[in-house]
Write an enzyme that holds these catalytic residues in place. Structure first.
Site, short mmCIF file in Angstrom:
data_model
loop_
_atom_site.label_atom_id
_atom_site.label_comp_id
_atom_site.label_asym_id
_atom_site.label_seq_id
_atom_site.Cartn_x
_atom_site.Cartn_y
_atom_site.Cartn_z
N TYR A 74 0.80 -1.23 0.00
CA TYR A 74 0.00 0.00 0.00
C TYR A 74 0.84 1.28 0.00
CZ TYR A 74 -4.13 -2.90 1.00
OH TYR A 74 -5.14 -3.83 0.95
N LYS A 91 2.59 -15.06 3.39
CA LYS A 91 2.45 -15.95 2.24
C LYS A 91 3.86 -16.21 1.70
CE LYS A 91 -0.08 -18.16 -0.78
NZ LYS A 91 -0.60 -19.48 -0.46
N ASP A 122 -5.80 -5.89 6.04
CA ASP A 122 -6.97 -5.21 5.49
C ASP A 122 -8.07 -6.23 5.18
OD1 ASP A 122 -8.59 -3.32 4.36
OD2 ASP A 122 -7.40 -3.05 2.54
N ASP A 175 -11.91 -7.37 7.46
CA ASP A 175 -13.30 -7.37 6.99
C ASP A 175 -13.95 -8.72 7.29
OD1 ASP A 175 -13.10 -4.76 6.11
OD2 ASP A 175 -14.10 -5.16 4.20
#
Ligand code: ATP
Length: 352
Positions: free
Chosen positions: A140, A191, A248, A252
């Site tokens: 980001y 990952k 992020d 959610d």
């Protein structure tokens, strides 16, 4: 204002951010009165309206003023269809995160009422964990570019930037938080099997940092496995620490486990410096101005902010009042109720 009074900056922003911030301020005022808090606040009208009118996202020197005069910043939500570039939102929201170096994004996931969990047979005790998302690096940071744009040969590159210092400080924060809050289980997620460079660094930093905290049972899960495990059995998690993008996405998922975006608060922290608090939801233009947005995430965000400022009792009271409102079915339509944003906020403020 006495020497010890702490000052809070409120930036309601756009859309439902404006509506839920009004309710957050009501809750704060009630808590100031009932708990005798030495807290003061000021509201800033920064958002799409001002940007369209004056071409200014936020005035020059704003971050210096925050650093000097404020203990905390509350942001409602930013984003307005009339500003398709979202420039003002990026300037204010990302500007605050990067300029104030708010490297910890803390997102608690707590089920306040078992009826709100979309999973079968889950109690409040089963869904109670906190996600720490690295907030200043990763995918980001906006490094990259496009080449041969709008041609069949177009190339787009988006860099994933990870520094040893940046990764280490968020890992240390998560372990320290676990220790300070009596939490025993910590999971680091990445990952590294598919991203061996960037996330290999996470693996090496984690291997070293975890050795300093032998009292905390730490483990690693690849993010795809973590995703699955969070749905299968969320009760196995207490603290999760991960990179910017995975944090992020996972938060959610977490918001869904606790009853939706209308209930999810968050903090953006730099220990010892002015920090910023915001709801996880955005400005939701589709429901803005209709008095239907759930103000509970905003009230819980005020609670997180007060807790951060050392007012743990007032923070616990804010959470309890939200819990009571849900129990009494004083809720907005997203939680199945028929109360408006203002009516729900009034009920909670009266309770406080
Ligand atoms: P973002 O700013 O995160 O890119 P957005 O503004 O489009 O996204 P969000 O506000 O995050 O969207 O939420 C998505 C949807 O969830 C909204 O369109 C709305 O229907 C619902 N929602 C979000 N927050 C609330 C809330 N506080 N109360 C009720 N519904 C909400």
């Amino acid at each position: 204002m006495s020497e010890k009074t702490r000052r809070i900056a409120f930036i309601p922003g756009d859309g439902i951010g404006i509506e839920v911030t009004a309710e957050a301020i009501k809750a704060l005022e009630a808590l100031i009165k009932s708990h005798g808090l030495a807290v003061d606040y000021r509201v800033f009208d920064w958002g799409a309206e001002k940007y369209l009118r004056e071409g200014v996202s936020l005035p020059e020197g704003a971050f210096d003023i925050f650093r000097r005069d404020y203990a905390a910043i509350f942001i409602g939500a930013l984003g307005d269809p009339r500003v398709p570039s979202n420039q003002h939102a990026a300037d204010i929201l990302l500007g605050t995160r990067f300029n104030l170096d708010l490297y910890v994004n803390q997102r608690p996931v707590k089920l306040l009422d078992a009826r709100l969990c979309p999973l079968k047979n889950r109690s409040e005790q089963d869904v109670d964990f906190v996600i720490f998302r690295e907030n200043t690096e990763g995918l980001y940071v906006g490094m990259g570019g496009v080449f041969k744009k709008n041609t069949p040969d177009e190339i787009a590159v988006q860099e994933d930037m990870n520094t040893r210092k940046g990764v280490e400080r968020i890992l240390v924060y998560a372990f320290e938080y676990a220790g300070a809050h009596g939490l025993k289980k910590l999971c680091m997620s990445d990952k590294a099997n598919a991203l061996p460079f960037g996330h290999g660094l996470w693996q090496r930093a984690f291997a070293e940092v975890r050795k300093r905290y032998p009292g905390i049972e730490s483990r690693h899960l690849y993010v795809d496995t973590l995703n699955m495990e969070l749905v299968r059995d969320p009760s196995q998690f207490e603290v999760i620490v991960t990179c910017n993008m995975f944090g992020d996405i996972l938060s959610d998922l977490g918001a869904a486990l606790q009853g939706g975006l209308g209930l999810a608060p968050s903090a953006n922290i730099h220990p010892g410096q002015v920090s910023m608090f915001e709801t996880v939801h955005g400005s939701a233009p589709n429901i803005a101005g209709k008095n239907v947005a759930n103000p509970m995430a905003a009230v819980l965000t005020v609670g997180m902010m007060l807790d951060h400022l050392g007012h743990a009792q007032a923070a616990a009271r804010a959470e309890e009042a939200v819990r009571e409102a849900i129990r009494e079915n004083v809720t907005t339509p997203d939680l199945g109720g028929s109360f408006g944003t203002r009516e729900t906020g009034d009920w909670i403020a009266a309770r406080l």
